[in-house]
Design an enzyme around this catalytic site. Structure first.
Site, PDB file in Angstrom:
ATOM      1  N   LYS A   1       0.823  -1.419  -0.027  1.00 15.95           N
ATOM      2  CA  LYS A   1       0.334  -0.089  -0.037  1.00 15.95           C
ATOM      3  C   LYS A   1       0.769   1.339   0.088  1.00 15.95           C
ATOM      4  O   LYS A   1       2.180   1.308   0.329  1.00 15.95           O
ATOM      5  CB  LYS A   1      -1.081   0.105   1.138  1.00 15.95           C
ATOM      6  CG  LYS A   1      -2.044  -0.959   0.976  1.00 15.95           C
ATOM      7  CD  LYS A   1      -3.405  -0.775   1.798  1.00 15.95           C
ATOM      8  CE  LYS A   1      -4.542  -1.770   1.162  1.00 15.95           C
ATOM      9  NZ  LYS A   1      -5.576  -2.011   2.214  1.00 15.95           N
TER      10      LYS A   1
ATOM     11  N   ARG B   1      -3.981 -10.184   4.440  1.00 14.65           N
ATOM     12  CA  ARG B   1      -4.264 -10.223   3.068  1.00 14.65           C
ATOM     13  C   ARG B   1      -3.072  -9.476   2.703  1.00 14.65           C
ATOM     14  O   ARG B   1      -2.623  -8.448   2.567  1.00 14.65           O
ATOM     15  CB  ARG B   1      -5.394  -8.995   3.096  1.00 14.65           C
ATOM     16  CG  ARG B   1      -5.948  -9.045   1.631  1.00 14.65           C
ATOM     17  CD  ARG B   1      -7.147  -8.189   1.372  1.00 14.65           C
ATOM     18  NE  ARG B   1      -7.581  -8.126   0.070  1.00 14.65           N
ATOM     19  CZ  ARG B   1      -7.011  -7.423  -0.846  1.00 14.65           C
ATOM     20  NH1 ARG B   1      -6.142  -6.674  -0.696  1.00 14.65           N
ATOM     21  NH2 ARG B   1      -7.524  -7.534  -2.242  1.00 14.65           N
TER      22      ARG B   1
HETATM   23  C1  9MG Z   1     -10.045  -5.376  -1.518  1.00 11.41           C
HETATM   24  N1  9MG Z   1      -8.970  -4.839  -0.467  1.00 11.41           N
HETATM   25  C2  9MG Z   1      -8.083  -4.039  -0.785  1.00 11.41           C
HETATM   26  N2  9MG Z   1      -7.598  -3.810   0.541  1.00 11.41           N
HETATM   27  C3  9MG Z   1      -7.989  -4.327   1.491  1.00 11.41           C
HETATM   28  C4  9MG Z   1      -7.922  -4.497   2.707  1.00 11.41           C
HETATM   29  O1  9MG Z   1      -6.685  -3.823   3.408  1.00 11.41           O
HETATM   30  N3  9MG Z   1      -8.668  -5.092   3.593  1.00 11.41           N
HETATM   31  C5  9MG Z   1      -9.733  -5.800   2.908  1.00 11.41           C
HETATM   32  N4  9MG Z   1     -10.449  -6.677   3.834  1.00 11.41           N
HETATM   33  N5  9MG Z   1     -10.055  -5.770   1.583  1.00 11.41           N
HETATM   34  C6  9MG Z   1      -9.054  -4.877   0.994  1.00 11.41           C
END
Ligand code: 9MG
Length: 275
Positions: free
Chosen positions: A220, A254
């Site tokens: 990010k 994730r």
């Molecule tokens: C789809 N998506 C992109 N970034 C995300 C994040 O930080 N959390 C979740 N739950 N979905 C995300």
């Protein structure tokens, strides 16, 4: 802690890795390399081999500035991948905020809905209530197209926590058992760098909500802002952020870089077991 997740019951005693499978032409960090069902499925299988415990399939970009796509187009992107992975052996999450898409992917076998809008779209609570899927309720200020235009909070940690508590309550009221819920503060979704850092620093406070925590920091822009690295160079900061999240109690991470995150978590787990 357990999570009921479609056909699966997940043991969250140590953090799980959710591998990202974006099927969007303008994919945030993957450059759209997996922009055909065959490539996306091959990529997903590779993530499983590398140690992904579940997969998150997305057919609509949620990166800052992204335009939304129609239901038909989103489903055309997701369904072939979802169906192609139906025997892959790990739970399949679908990243969507549209109730029509939720209903269709649940029918097609999805195990989890990852909703960056926390089931606030009209009909979203009802779309998932009468099923067995897990749901990730994520906090976002604004909408993807405009969310990074000057996000503001008085006290980001308290505001995000209050929001998530209310969404847990609304979900339970709609008949979605707590054992199916996951919460996520939504790093980068309507948050400036200071907000993201405050959330990561205080991530452990979300544990008091009594629902497993998912953290998504992989590649990010906050990691780019801190290191000066471009999106394709952010593997090391992403792994560092995943480990910090795990140390603060996140149960699902994730990530794009599954292999490297798995290696880092081996060290985390060994240290946890030495307690
Ligand atoms: C789809 N998506 C992109 N970034 C995300 C994040 O930080 N959390 C979740 N739950 N979905 C995300």
């Amino acid at each position: 802690m357990k999570l009921l997740c479609g056909k699966f019951e997940l043991d969250l005693s140590s953090p799980l890795i959710m591998g990202i499978v974006n099927v969007t032409p303008d994919s945030f960090s993957d450059g759209g390399h997996f922009n055909s069902p065959e490539l996306a499925i091959a990529h997903a299988m590779q993530l499983i081999e590398q140690g992904a415990n579940l997969l998150d399939i997305g057919g609509e970009s949620t990166r800052p500035g992204a335009q939304s796509v129609g239901v038909e187009e989103e489903l055309e992107r997701i369904l072939p991948v979802l169906v192609g992975l139906s025997h892959c052996g790990v739970p399949l999450s679908v990243d969507t905020l549209k109730p029509e898409v939720m209903r269709a992917v649940i029918h097609a076998g999805a195990d989890m809905i990852n909703d960056v809008n926390a089931l606030q779209s009209p009909g979203a609570l009802q779309a998932v209530a009468d099923s067995r899927v897990a749901v990730c309720l994520m906090h976002m200020q604004g909408e993807p197209r405009t969310m990074q235009h000057n996000p503001r909070y008085h006290a980001v940690l308290a505001e995000v926590k209050t929001f998530l508590a209310a969404r847990i309550e609304a979900s339970e009221q709609a008949g979605i058992a707590r054992e199916r819920l996951v919460i996520d503060p939504g790093f980068g979704f309507g948050k400036a760098l200071e907000h993201n850092l405050a959330l990561l620093h205080g991530l452990d406070t979300f544990q008091t909500l009594g629902v497993p925590l998912l953290a998504g920091l992989s590649r990010k822009s906050m990691l780019g802002a801190l290191t000066g690295l471009s999106v394709t160079e952010r593997m090391v900061p992403s792994v560092a952020a995943a480990v910090i999240s795990a140390m603060k109690g996140a149960k699902i991470l994730r990530v794009h870089d599954v292999k490297e995150t798995r290696q880092a978590l081996q060290i985390f787990s060994a240290v946890e077991e030495a307690r």
